[in-house]
Design a protein around this motif. Structure first.
Motif, mmCIF file in Angstrom:
data_model
loop_
_atom_site.group_PDB
_atom_site.id
_atom_site.type_symbol
_atom_site.label_atom_id
_atom_site.label_comp_id
_atom_site.label_asym_id
_atom_site.label_seq_id
_atom_site.Cartn_x
_atom_site.Cartn_y
_atom_site.Cartn_z
ATOM 1 N N GLN A 24 5.680 -8.893 3.926
ATOM 2 C CA GLN A 24 5.480 -10.256 4.417
ATOM 3 C C GLN A 24 5.771 -10.375 5.913
ATOM 4 O O GLN A 24 5.212 -11.222 6.590
ATOM 5 C CB GLN A 24 6.360 -11.228 3.650
ATOM 6 N N ARG A 25 6.655 -9.480 6.452
ATOM 7 C CA ARG A 25 7.111 -9.667 7.831
ATOM 8 C C ARG A 25 6.900 -8.480 8.759
ATOM 9 O O ARG A 25 7.214 -8.565 9.940
ATOM 10 C CB ARG A 25 8.597 -10.019 7.812
ATOM 11 N N ASP A 42 10.229 -7.645 1.813
ATOM 12 C CA ASP A 42 10.526 -7.055 3.109
ATOM 13 C C ASP A 42 11.338 -5.769 2.984
ATOM 14 O O ASP A 42 12.252 -5.502 3.771
ATOM 15 C CB ASP A 42 11.262 -8.061 3.994
ATOM 16 N N VAL A 157 6.370 -5.996 13.855
ATOM 17 C CA VAL A 157 6.961 -7.187 13.259
ATOM 18 C C VAL A 157 5.904 -8.278 13.309
ATOM 19 O O VAL A 157 5.301 -8.516 14.354
ATOM 20 C CB VAL A 157 8.249 -7.602 14.009
ATOM 21 N N ASP A 159 4.521 -12.195 12.908
ATOM 22 C CA ASP A 159 5.019 -13.572 13.103
ATOM 23 C C ASP A 159 4.748 -14.422 11.881
ATOM 24 O O ASP A 159 3.858 -14.239 11.145
ATOM 25 C CB ASP A 159 4.332 -14.214 14.316
#
Length: 159
Positions: A24-25, A42, A157, A159
């Motif tokens: 997800q991240r 994550d 990473v 957003d």
């Protein structure tokens, strides 16, 4: 199941053909013959090979590389303070840039478990979170460090 050729001394691990795994991240690229064994929100675990039955005295093939990628609810400072069981385990620390983001890379060497070498890359996310990618390996695997650094350098990473 296809047999996995073990790298010989000085042989590099082919990273030209790659796959991408995304949580997800964050996302990370890895060689296409490596195996994602977990992908929960994550937290991702990647191995360079399935267990081949070749074991060392402590139970793990010296050619096995295990990589964990996750987000932690800590600052970079907190992560640094938690590095290594013993200060003498730390072999080297470098400031790095990962996909345009400042980061920190740490090499550790310890005894007493299946993976005596550790390479960790931290990328801060604001001041209260940190993305990290940590790879566990044996120095007997001459090709490991180059492949690990290539993979660590692809951490993004989201957003």
């Amino acid at each position: 199941m296809q047999a996995i050729a073990q790298p010989t001394k000085g042989e590099s691990i082919d990273f030209r053909t790659k796959e991408t795994v995304t949580s997800q991240r964050f996302s990370v690229d890895y060689p296409d013959h490596w195996i994602v064994t977990q992908n929960y929100n994550d937290y991702i675990i990647i191995y360079n090979q399935r267990s081949s039955g070749v074991a060392t005295a402590n139970g793990t093939s010296p050619y096995l590389i295990k990589t964990d990628i996750a987000i932690q609810p800590h600052s970079l400072r907190d992560a640094i303070l938690g590095i290594g069981n013993e200060p003498e385990d730390i072999q080297r620390i470098e400031l790095v840039e990962i996909n345009g983001q400042p980061g920190l890379r740490v090499w550790e060497e310890s005894e007493g478990w299946d993976f005596p070498n550790t390479l960790i890359t931290y990328v801060p996310i604001g001041d209260r979170e940190i993305a990290y990618i940590v790879s566990f390996y044996s120095s007997e695997n001459q090709a490991a460090e180059d492949a690990i650094i290539q993979m660590h350098n692809t951490l993004r990473v989201l957003d």
